[in-house]
Design a protein around this motif. Structure first.
Motif, PDB file in Angstrom:
ATOM      1  N   GLN A  40       0.951  -1.471   0.825  1.00 51.51           N
ATOM      2  CA  GLN A  40      -0.162   0.171  -0.138  1.00 51.51           C
ATOM      3  C   GLN A  40       1.109   1.229   0.071  1.00 51.51           C
ATOM      4  O   GLN A  40       1.847   1.212   0.579  1.00 51.51           O
ATOM      5  CB  GLN A  40      -1.499   0.122   1.232  1.00 51.51           C
ATOM      6  N   PRO A  41       0.166   2.389  -0.995  1.00 49.10           N
ATOM      7  CA  PRO A  41       1.225   3.165  -0.841  1.00 49.10           C
ATOM      8  C   PRO A  41       1.690   4.103   0.690  1.00 49.10           C
ATOM      9  O   PRO A  41       0.538   3.837   1.627  1.00 49.10           O
ATOM     10  CB  PRO A  41       0.889   4.317  -2.061  1.00 49.10           C
ATOM     11  N   LYS A  42       2.719   4.938   0.763  1.00 54.08           N
ATOM     12  CA  LYS A  42       2.233   5.282   2.565  1.00 54.08           C
ATOM     13  C   LYS A  42       1.820   6.981   1.962  1.00 54.08           C
ATOM     14  O   LYS A  42       1.727   6.963   1.642  1.00 54.08           O
ATOM     15  CB  LYS A  42       4.349   5.668   2.761  1.00 54.08           C
ATOM     16  N   LEU A  43       0.622   6.506   3.569  1.00 57.18           N
ATOM     17  CA  LEU A  43       0.387   7.957   3.425  1.00 57.18           C
ATOM     18  C   LEU A  43       1.398   9.467   3.607  1.00 57.18           C
ATOM     19  O   LEU A  43       1.908   8.704   5.300  1.00 57.18           O
ATOM     20  CB  LEU A  43      -1.244   7.820   4.312  1.00 57.18           C
ATOM     21  N   VAL A  45       2.062  12.430   5.704  1.00 59.88           N
ATOM     22  CA  VAL A  45       1.455  12.319   7.523  1.00 59.88           C
ATOM     23  C   VAL A  45       1.093  14.377   6.966  1.00 59.88           C
ATOM     24  O   VAL A  45       2.272  14.804   6.938  1.00 59.88           O
ATOM     25  CB  VAL A  45       1.685  12.120   8.054  1.00 59.88           C
ATOM     26  N   VAL A  46      -0.091  14.568   7.219  1.00 56.78           N
ATOM     27  CA  VAL A  46       0.165  16.396   7.614  1.00 56.78           C
ATOM     28  C   VAL A  46      -0.732  16.642   8.444  1.00 56.78           C
ATOM     29  O   VAL A  46      -2.105  16.165   8.750  1.00 56.78           O
ATOM     30  CB  VAL A  46      -0.775  16.817   6.156  1.00 56.78           C
ATOM     31  N   VAL A  47       0.367  17.419   9.094  1.00 60.85           N
ATOM     32  CA  VAL A  47      -0.320  17.643  10.649  1.00 60.85           C
ATOM     33  C   VAL A  47      -1.163  19.182  10.066  1.00 60.85           C
ATOM     34  O   VAL A  47      -0.688  19.716  10.024  1.00 60.85           O
ATOM     35  CB  VAL A  47       0.972  18.148  11.579  1.00 60.85           C
ATOM     36  N   ILE A  48      -2.565  19.145  11.248  1.00 54.96           N
ATOM     37  CA  ILE A  48      -3.224  20.246  11.033  1.00 54.96           C
ATOM     38  C   ILE A  48      -2.573  21.249  12.576  1.00 54.96           C
ATOM     39  O   ILE A  48      -3.523  20.510  13.252  1.00 54.96           O
ATOM     40  CB  ILE A  48      -4.118  20.686  10.593  1.00 54.96           C
ATOM     41  N   ASP A  49      -3.048  22.166  12.406  1.00 54.20           N
ATOM     42  CA  ASP A  49      -2.466  22.525  14.307  1.00 54.20           C
ATOM     43  C   ASP A  49      -3.579  23.689  13.583  1.00 54.20           C
ATOM     44  O   ASP A  49      -2.743  25.576  13.703  1.00 54.20           O
ATOM     45  CB  ASP A  49      -1.182  23.984  13.352  1.00 54.20           C
ATOM     46  N   PRO A  50      -4.504  23.477  14.991  1.00 50.48           N
ATOM     47  CA  PRO A  50      -5.641  25.629  15.010  1.00 50.48           C
ATOM     48  C   PRO A  50      -4.970  26.118  15.672  1.00 50.48           C
ATOM     49  O   PRO A  50      -4.685  25.139  17.558  1.00 50.48           O
ATOM     50  CB  PRO A  50      -6.495  24.581  15.198  1.00 50.48           C
ATOM     51  N   GLY A  51      -4.630  26.884  15.470  1.00 48.03           N
ATOM     52  CA  GLY A  51      -4.013  27.875  17.005  1.00 48.03           C
ATOM     53  C   GLY A  51      -4.984  28.218  18.612  1.00 48.03           C
ATOM     54  O   GLY A  51      -6.467  27.669  17.966  1.00 48.03           O
ATOM     55  N   GLN A  81     -10.965  16.420   5.091  1.00 50.57           N
ATOM     56  CA  GLN A  81     -11.040  16.050   3.072  1.00 50.57           C
ATOM     57  C   GLN A  81     -10.076  15.303   3.151  1.00 50.57           C
ATOM     58  O   GLN A  81      -9.952  14.902   1.630  1.00 50.57           O
ATOM     59  CB  GLN A  81     -11.461  18.112   2.878  1.00 50.57           C
ATOM     60  N   LEU A  82      -8.839  15.966   3.617  1.00 54.58           N
ATOM     61  CA  LEU A  82      -7.539  15.225   3.331  1.00 54.58           C
ATOM     62  C   LEU A  82      -7.662  14.102   3.505  1.00 54.58           C
ATOM     63  O   LEU A  82      -7.084  12.841   3.061  1.00 54.58           O
ATOM     64  CB  LEU A  82      -6.301  15.830   4.506  1.00 54.58           C
ATOM     65  N   ALA A  83      -8.187  13.220   4.570  1.00 53.89           N
ATOM     66  CA  ALA A  83      -8.387  12.255   5.417  1.00 53.89           C
ATOM     67  C   ALA A  83      -9.849  11.192   4.272  1.00 53.89           C
ATOM     68  O   ALA A  83      -9.050   9.884   3.573  1.00 53.89           O
ATOM     69  CB  ALA A  83      -9.388  11.785   5.961  1.00 53.89           C
ATOM     70  N   ALA A  84     -10.360  11.353   3.543  1.00 53.66           N
ATOM     71  CA  ALA A  84     -11.500  11.321   2.535  1.00 53.66           C
ATOM     72  C   ALA A  84     -10.515  11.476   0.983  1.00 53.66           C
ATOM     73  O   ALA A  84     -10.779  10.076   0.343  1.00 53.66           O
ATOM     74  CB  ALA A  84     -12.619  11.878   2.298  1.00 53.66           C
ATOM     75  N   THR A  85      -9.266  11.717   0.236  1.00 55.15           N
ATOM     76  CA  THR A  85      -8.879  11.232  -0.394  1.00 55.15           C
ATOM     77  C   THR A  85      -7.933   9.862  -0.426  1.00 55.15           C
ATOM     78  O   THR A  85      -7.347   9.289  -1.525  1.00 55.15           O
ATOM     79  CB  THR A  85      -7.179  11.626  -0.877  1.00 55.15           C
ATOM     80  N   LYS A  86      -7.922   9.003   1.044  1.00 55.01           N
ATOM     81  CA  LYS A  86      -7.065   8.445   1.028  1.00 55.01           C
ATOM     82  C   LYS A  86      -5.361   8.112   1.080  1.00 55.01           C
ATOM     83  O   LYS A  86      -5.099   6.813   0.591  1.00 55.01           O
ATOM     84  CB  LYS A  86      -7.384   6.671   0.236  1.00 55.01           C
ATOM     85  N   ARG A  87      -5.109   9.435   0.746  1.00 50.26           N
ATOM     86  CA  ARG A  87      -2.981   9.796   0.147  1.00 50.26           C
ATOM     87  C   ARG A  87      -2.911  10.408   1.584  1.00 50.26           C
ATOM     88  O   ARG A  87      -1.842  10.496   1.730  1.00 50.26           O
ATOM     89  CB  ARG A  87      -3.433  10.648  -0.995  1.00 50.26           C
ATOM     90  N   TYR A  88      -3.830  10.545   2.452  1.00 49.84           N
ATOM     91  CA  TYR A  88      -3.329  11.206   3.617  1.00 49.84           C
ATOM     92  C   TYR A  88      -3.317  10.851   5.079  1.00 49.84           C
ATOM     93  O   TYR A  88      -4.508  10.702   4.695  1.00 49.84           O
ATOM     94  CB  TYR A  88      -3.398  12.741   3.583  1.00 49.84           C
ATOM     95  N   ARG A  89      -3.100  11.512   5.917  1.00 53.64           N
ATOM     96  CA  ARG A  89      -3.259  11.108   6.962  1.00 53.64           C
ATOM     97  C   ARG A  89      -2.798  11.459   8.147  1.00 53.64           C
ATOM     98  O   ARG A  89      -1.499  12.399   8.681  1.00 53.64           O
ATOM     99  CB  ARG A  89      -2.596   9.705   7.889  1.00 53.64           C
ATOM    100  N   PRO A  90      -4.388  12.578   8.215  1.00 51.09           N
ATOM    101  CA  PRO A  90      -4.518  14.066   8.766  1.00 51.09           C
ATOM    102  C   PRO A  90      -4.053  13.681  10.376  1.00 51.09           C
ATOM    103  O   PRO A  90      -4.853  12.864  11.313  1.00 51.09           O
ATOM    104  CB  PRO A  90      -5.575  14.829   8.719  1.00 51.09           C
ATOM    105  N   VAL A  91      -3.054  14.726  11.517  1.00 46.62           N
ATOM    106  CA  VAL A  91      -2.859  14.603  12.664  1.00 46.62           C
ATOM    107  C   VAL A  91      -3.419  15.857  13.090  1.00 46.62           C
ATOM    108  O   VAL A  91      -2.473  17.112  12.440  1.00 46.62           O
ATOM    109  CB  VAL A  91      -1.550  14.185  12.399  1.00 46.62           C
ATOM    110  N   LEU A  92      -4.169  16.025  13.927  1.00 48.32           N
ATOM    111  CA  LEU A  92      -4.603  17.477  14.354  1.00 48.32           C
ATOM    112  C   LEU A  92      -3.074  17.598  15.787  1.00 48.32           C
ATOM    113  O   LEU A  92      -3.989  16.934  17.208  1.00 48.32           O
ATOM    114  CB  LEU A  92      -5.984  17.486  15.122  1.00 48.32           C
ATOM    115  N   THR A  93      -3.111  19.156  15.998  1.00 48.36           N
ATOM    116  CA  THR A  93      -2.100  19.684  17.128  1.00 48.36           C
ATOM    117  C   THR A  93      -2.823  19.485  18.260  1.00 48.36           C
ATOM    118  O   THR A  93      -3.076  18.995  20.194  1.00 48.36           O
ATOM    119  CB  THR A  93      -1.392  20.045  16.836  1.00 48.36           C
TER     120      THR A  93
END
Length: 298
Positions: A40-43, A45-51, A81-93
């Motif tokens: 499986q292609p590696k997802l 990781v996109v970290v979203i940081d809500p201030g 939206q990022l997770a829905a693509t199946k290409r990214y693993r979003p992480v919230l700070t």
């Protein structure tokens, strides 16, 4: 006809009693050699940081909306939206109304092995007519007076740290930062340009001189491309109305996905390189909750 041939053809020999015809058995299927499923292609990781968060509410909008709540909702939409693509693993700070120190936000991104870091904010301005989104990348000195002032205000809520260089001498720290951040800053600028283009394509109004540079503490991770997205100005009533509308937040989120797709399209998946080893020389640092805190950005 020989007895052997008779037996092979399944016929009876002359004068012999005919045996009942044998049931034809299906040939047994040969077990297929085990096939390994394609990796499986590696997802990414996109970290979203809500201030902000907790006692640090950030900007209070013209109608009373708190920045910490506006950016939390926006961050969740981006993550979805990022997770829905199946290409990214979003992480919230952060995923609730909690205060996270600036150095801890960077540390969480690095612990998650982030491929990209997007800090999400909504700004304010003394001129209530100022509106539009902007994107910041790291700079030792801001690109203009406003950027410098904003960075100084942001960093008051914590000590600028990012990577922990407290046990390094000034000379070693300078070398480490230079080696590890040079390419990272270039990548951050590339992503910022892509994000600005994506925001425009998704119908998000942009501030003049949209790409800015400032010394935000949350952008100081030495090995993670990072931007700070100011989604708009809560001090402007038009921007404030947009920033609490799900449809507008979806446009912002789609812009982040669009920019991430373009950014990673030409970058092979690889593990981040560790910091170079440099030894120290012998010893010779959107609800509207209660009242807002004084600090601006987290």
């Amino acid at each position: 006809m020989s007895t052997a041939l008779v037996g092979i053809l399944g016929l009876s020999a002359p004068g012999a009693a005919a045996d009942p015809p044998a049931k034809s058995a299906r040939p047994s299927k040969r077990a297929a050699p085990g096939r390994k499923a394609p990796p499986q292609p590696k997802l990414r990781v996109v970290v979203i940081d809500p201030g902000h968060g907790g006692p640090d509410s950030g900007t209070i909008g013209a109608s009373g909306f708190y920045e910490k709540n506006v950016v939390m909702v926006a961050a969740r939409v981006m993550a979805r939206q990022l997770a829905a693509t199946k290409r990214y693993r979003p992480v919230l700070t952060r995923n609730g109304d909690t205060y996270i120190a600036l150095r801890d936000r960077v540390a969480r991104a690095r612990a998650a092995k982030a491929d990209l870091f997007v800090s999400v904010h909504a700004d304010s301005h003394p001129d209530r007519f100022t509106r539009g989104a902007s994107v910041y990348t790291l700079s030792e000195s801001g690109s203009d007076r406003e950027a410098v002032a904003l960075a100084a205000k942001e960093n008051k809520s914590d000590i600028i740290a990012g990577a922990d260089f407290r046990n390094k001498t000034a000379d070693v720290t300078s070398i480490l930062i230079d080696l590890s951040q040079r390419d990272t800053i270039n990548q951050s600028r590339t992503f910022a340009s892509l994000l600005i283009g994506a925001l425009g394509r998704n119908g998000v109004g942009l501030l003049a001189h949209t790409h800015r540079h400032a010394g935000f503490a949350v952008l100081t991770a030495p090995d993670t491309p990072a931007v700070l997205l100011e989604m708009g100005y809560l001090s402007n009533r038009q921007d404030e109305r947009l920033l609490v509308q799900p449809a507008f937040l979806l446009r912002l989120a789609n812009a982040v996905v669009d920019a991430a797709d373009r950014f990673f399209a030409s970058r092979p998946v690889s593990d981040p390189l560790p910091l170079p080893s440099v030894s120290n020389p012998p010893p010779t640092a959107p609800p509207r909750p209660g009242p807002a805190a004084a600090s601006k950005k987290a």
